[in-house]
Motif scaffolding. Structure first.
Motif, PDB file in Angstrom:
ATOM      1  N   LYS A 182       0.877  -1.321   0.039  1.00 25.94           N
ATOM      2  CA  LYS A 182      -0.137  -0.049  -0.076  1.00 25.94           C
ATOM      3  C   LYS A 182       0.894   1.414  -0.107  1.00 25.94           C
ATOM      4  O   LYS A 182       0.566   2.135  -0.686  1.00 25.94           O
ATOM      5  N   ILE A 183       2.031   1.295   0.900  1.00 26.87           N
ATOM      6  CA  ILE A 183       2.848   2.481   1.096  1.00 26.87           C
ATOM      7  C   ILE A 183       3.513   2.670  -0.505  1.00 26.87           C
ATOM      8  O   ILE A 183       3.572   3.696  -0.936  1.00 26.87           O
ATOM      9  N   MET A 184       3.799   1.592  -1.222  1.00 28.02           N
ATOM     10  CA  MET A 184       4.596   1.732  -2.414  1.00 28.02           C
ATOM     11  C   MET A 184       3.580   2.426  -3.402  1.00 28.02           C
ATOM     12  O   MET A 184       4.120   3.421  -4.121  1.00 28.02           O
ATOM     13  N   LYS A 240       1.158   4.304  -2.773  1.00 25.50           N
ATOM     14  CA  LYS A 240       0.896   5.748  -2.839  1.00 25.50           C
ATOM     15  C   LYS A 240       1.529   6.632  -3.651  1.00 25.50           C
ATOM     16  O   LYS A 240       0.983   7.766  -4.140  1.00 25.50           O
TER      17      LYS A 240
END
Lengths: 174, 145
Positions: free
Chosen positions: A17-19, A21
């Motif tokens: 998920k962070i990627m 973003k």
């Protein structure tokens, strides 16, 4: 002795998920966040090792933020973190904690310690002329003053923040 | 806290995306020597740094991926990114993890295909198993007498 029985791992789904973003990042193979998780473990080990070295060098038992800052500044691999640790004050400046980390991850706002609290003008010594006061006027309405010589100001990526509006505290505009 | 069922630390909005504090705190504690602790403020800062690291690697890997005209970021792109960004020392361990993962995948596939290859359904296999048990039971009993 480091790495004693490391069982805890980073959450793979959260990494993905962070990627994602980042708008540029599209599809991600299933194994990719797993591989990043390992890299992240190694990275964490590196940063903690460097920071704790500073801690022991200074004869302390607690790893403080400025230990981390110093580690970042002296380790080439950690160069990319310089902006993140920038807001951390050095102990010589009175040690007032300018907790930007509390505000939106520290990247959005750069603020100076309130004069009233520092009692020693701590902000003067450390800041590179930050523009805004925490929690004061919302800066969105201020206009960007062109030609501002302070490089730090411009490097802030947040588009909301503008300006070097004339403020009591700031003397960079006059 | 209790108003969200199964609160596993998942953030409600995407903008709060970060790594779980408790997990990171534990990992930090595991890394530090016994007589050193980490300040809370420092821990939060470390988490920020980790997130930034993810962005850094992902961005570089994304570029590499595009250069290869691929659409999906593969683990190999991550490894190249690490090298490009000066994290060569990480490469070896990361490659090992990738190897293990690929091996696990292979093993999983092998298991499935063995079942398919036998050409029998599960029920048929089960029946065959019971028949074999019965046969060996009979053999065993006959040797007892």
């Amino acid at each position: 002795m480091k790495n004693k029985n490391k069982q805890t791992k980073f959450p793979v789904a959260r990494i993905k998920k962070i990627m994602q973003k980042d708008e540029e990042v599209g599809k991600v193979a299933q194994a990719t966040p797993i591989v990043i998780s390992k890299a992240l473990e190694l990275f964490l080990a590196l940063i903690i090792e460097q920071a704790s070295k500073v801690t022991t060098d200074r004869g302390s038992k607690k790893v403080e933020a400025y230990h981390l800052k110093h580690a970042v500044e002296t380790t080439e691999m950690l160069d990319f973190l310089k902006e993140i640790v920038q807001a951390v004050p050095d102990p010589s400046a009175g040690g007032t904690i300018d907790l930007d980390a509390e505000n939106e991850g520290g990247k959005k706002r750069r603020s100076r310690a309130k004069r009233a609290n520092t009692g020693g003008g701590a902000a003067e010594g450390t800041t590179k002329k930050r523009r805004k006061k925490k929690g004061d006027v919302e800066m969105e309405q201020e206009q960007e003053q062109a030609g501002e010589g302070d490089a730090e100001v411009k490097s802030d990526p947040d588009p909301d923040q503008d300006g070097d509006a004339p403020m009591q505290d700031d003397d960079d505009d006059d | 806290m209790s108003d969200r069922e199964g609160h596993s630390g998942a953030p409600s909005g995407d903008d709060d995306l970060s790594l779980p504090k408790a997990t990171v705190a534990k990992m930090i504690a595991e890394l530090l020597p016994n007589d050193i602790v980490c300040a809370k403020e420092t821990r939060d800062l470390v988490i920020e740094c980790c997130v930034e690291f993810i962005h850094l690697i992902s961005s570089e890997a994304n570029e590499i991926c595009e250069q290869e005209s691929k659409k999906t970021i593969a683990p190999e792109h991550i490894i190249s990114a690490l090298q490009r960004l000066g994290f060569e020392s990480f490469m070896s361990d990361v490659e090992d993890v990738l190897k293990d993962h690929k091996q696990q995948q292979k093993d999983r596939e092998k298991k499935v295909s063995k079942l398919e290859q036998s050409g029998m359904t599960e029920e048929e296999l089960q029946a065959q198993q019971e028949a074999l048990f019965a046969a060996s039971r009979a053999k065993f009993q006959s040797t007892q007498q």
